[in-house]
Scaffold this motif. Structure first.
Motif, mmCIF file in Angstrom:
data_model
loop_
_atom_site.group_PDB
_atom_site.id
_atom_site.type_symbol
_atom_site.label_atom_id
_atom_site.label_comp_id
_atom_site.label_asym_id
_atom_site.label_seq_id
_atom_site.Cartn_x
_atom_site.Cartn_y
_atom_site.Cartn_z
ATOM 1 N N LEU A 16 19.223 44.267 24.191
ATOM 2 C CA LEU A 16 20.355 45.182 24.236
ATOM 3 C C LEU A 16 21.261 44.895 25.422
ATOM 4 O O LEU A 16 22.488 44.841 25.285
ATOM 5 N N GLY A 17 20.689 44.655 26.586
ATOM 6 C CA GLY A 17 21.497 44.344 27.766
ATOM 7 C C GLY A 17 22.253 43.039 27.599
ATOM 8 O O GLY A 17 23.430 42.937 27.944
ATOM 9 N N MET A 18 21.588 42.040 27.051
ATOM 10 C CA MET A 18 22.258 40.752 26.842
ATOM 11 C C MET A 18 23.392 40.897 25.836
ATOM 12 O O MET A 18 24.461 40.324 26.011
ATOM 13 N N LEU A 19 23.170 41.688 24.799
ATOM 14 C CA LEU A 19 24.197 41.911 23.797
ATOM 15 C C LEU A 19 25.390 42.656 24.392
ATOM 16 O O LEU A 19 26.544 42.297 24.140
ATOM 17 N N LEU A 20 25.130 43.670 25.202
ATOM 18 C CA LEU A 20 26.223 44.421 25.820
ATOM 19 C C LEU A 20 27.042 43.544 26.758
ATOM 20 O O LEU A 20 28.277 43.596 26.747
ATOM 21 N N TYR A 21 26.363 42.736 27.564
ATOM 22 C CA TYR A 21 27.096 41.834 28.450
ATOM 23 C C TYR A 21 27.875 40.787 27.658
ATOM 24 O O TYR A 21 28.981 40.414 28.035
ATOM 25 N N ALA A 22 27.321 40.316 26.556
ATOM 26 C CA ALA A 22 28.029 39.343 25.729
ATOM 27 C C ALA A 22 29.303 39.957 25.150
ATOM 28 O O ALA A 22 30.358 39.328 25.146
ATOM 29 N N VAL A 23 29.218 41.188 24.688
ATOM 30 C CA VAL A 23 30.396 41.866 24.134
ATOM 31 C C VAL A 23 31.453 42.062 25.207
ATOM 32 O O VAL A 23 32.642 41.829 24.974
ATOM 33 N N ILE A 24 31.037 42.466 26.396
ATOM 34 C CA ILE A 24 31.987 42.659 27.494
ATOM 35 C C ILE A 24 32.677 41.342 27.839
ATOM 36 O O ILE A 24 33.907 41.280 27.977
ATOM 37 N N TYR A 25 31.893 40.273 27.999
ATOM 38 C CA TYR A 25 32.476 38.973 28.325
ATOM 39 C C TYR A 25 33.418 38.487 27.225
ATOM 40 O O TYR A 25 34.487 37.956 27.501
ATOM 41 N N MET A 26 33.032 38.675 25.974
ATOM 42 C CA MET A 26 33.869 38.205 24.868
ATOM 43 C C MET A 26 35.174 38.997 24.794
ATOM 44 O O MET A 26 36.232 38.432 24.499
ATOM 45 N N LEU A 27 35.126 40.297 25.046
ATOM 46 C CA LEU A 27 36.352 41.096 25.029
ATOM 47 C C LEU A 27 37.306 40.665 26.136
ATOM 48 O O LEU A 27 38.510 40.503 25.904
ATOM 49 N N VAL A 28 36.774 40.470 27.326
ATOM 50 C CA VAL A 28 37.623 40.042 28.442
ATOM 51 C C VAL A 28 38.214 38.663 28.166
ATOM 52 O O VAL A 28 39.411 38.437 28.353
ATOM 53 N N THR A 29 37.391 37.750 27.676
ATOM 54 C CA THR A 29 37.882 36.415 27.355
ATOM 55 C C THR A 29 38.916 36.464 26.246
ATOM 56 O O THR A 29 39.938 35.779 26.308
ATOM 57 N N GLY A 30 38.670 37.256 25.238
ATOM 58 C CA GLY A 30 39.627 37.392 24.149
ATOM 59 C C GLY A 30 40.967 37.933 24.607
ATOM 60 O O GLY A 30 42.020 37.437 24.187
ATOM 61 N N ILE A 31 40.937 38.924 25.472
ATOM 62 C CA ILE A 31 42.194 39.497 25.988
ATOM 63 C C ILE A 31 42.944 38.483 26.830
ATOM 64 O O ILE A 31 44.156 38.287 26.665
ATOM 65 N N LEU A 35 46.498 36.683 25.575
ATOM 66 C CA LEU A 35 47.717 36.751 26.391
ATOM 67 C C LEU A 35 48.218 35.355 26.734
ATOM 68 O O LEU A 35 49.429 35.110 26.724
ATOM 69 N N ALA A 36 47.292 34.441 27.015
ATOM 70 C CA ALA A 36 47.697 33.070 27.330
ATOM 71 C C ALA A 36 48.327 32.396 26.117
ATOM 72 O O ALA A 36 49.297 31.641 26.246
ATOM 73 N N LEU A 37 47.803 32.671 24.927
ATOM 74 C CA LEU A 37 48.348 32.041 23.727
ATOM 75 C C LEU A 37 49.754 32.527 23.402
ATOM 76 O O LEU A 37 50.510 31.843 22.729
ATOM 77 N N ARG A 38 50.103 33.702 23.885
ATOM 78 C CA ARG A 38 51.475 34.184 23.671
ATOM 79 C C ARG A 38 52.488 33.311 24.397
ATOM 80 O O ARG A 38 53.631 33.214 23.978
ATOM 81 N N PHE A 39 52.068 32.681 25.478
ATOM 82 C CA PHE A 39 52.982 31.873 26.268
ATOM 83 C C PHE A 39 52.922 30.390 25.928
ATOM 84 O O PHE A 39 53.659 29.598 26.493
ATOM 85 N N ILE A 40 52.010 30.002 25.019
ATOM 86 C CA ILE A 40 51.958 28.617 24.563
ATOM 87 C C ILE A 40 53.075 28.427 23.548
ATOM 88 O O ILE A 40 53.248 29.246 22.649
#
Length: 71
Positions: A16-31, A35-40
């Motif tokens: 559960l902890g690994m899954l929660l951290y994975a979701v947090i990291y993926m959301l931050v990376t996705g955001i 945003l970076a892809l908007r400027f490409i």
């Protein structure tokens, strides 16, 4: 809520902890990379933009693995 707090204490030794951290990291990376892809420029091919997103996901998973599994 206590279960979530207990699951996220480092070092994480449960799924559960690994899954929660994975979701947090993926959301931050996705955001960040959406945003970076908007400027490409749109002149770049779709495949190149997809490759950038794939690299972002791989880097995010690597950072998650280093941070959580082997602190």
């Amino acid at each position: 809520m206590d279960l979530v707090k207990e699951a996220m204490t480092l070092p994480v030794d449960n799924f559960l902890g690994m899954l929660l951290y994975a979701v947090i990291y993926m959301l931050v990376t996705g955001i960040v990379f959406s945003l970076a892809l908007r400027f490409i420029p749109n002149k770049l091919p779709y495949a190149l933009k997809s490759l950038i997103v794939l690299i972002a996901i791989i880097i995010s998973l690597y950072i998650w693995w280093i941070t959580i599994v082997s602190p």
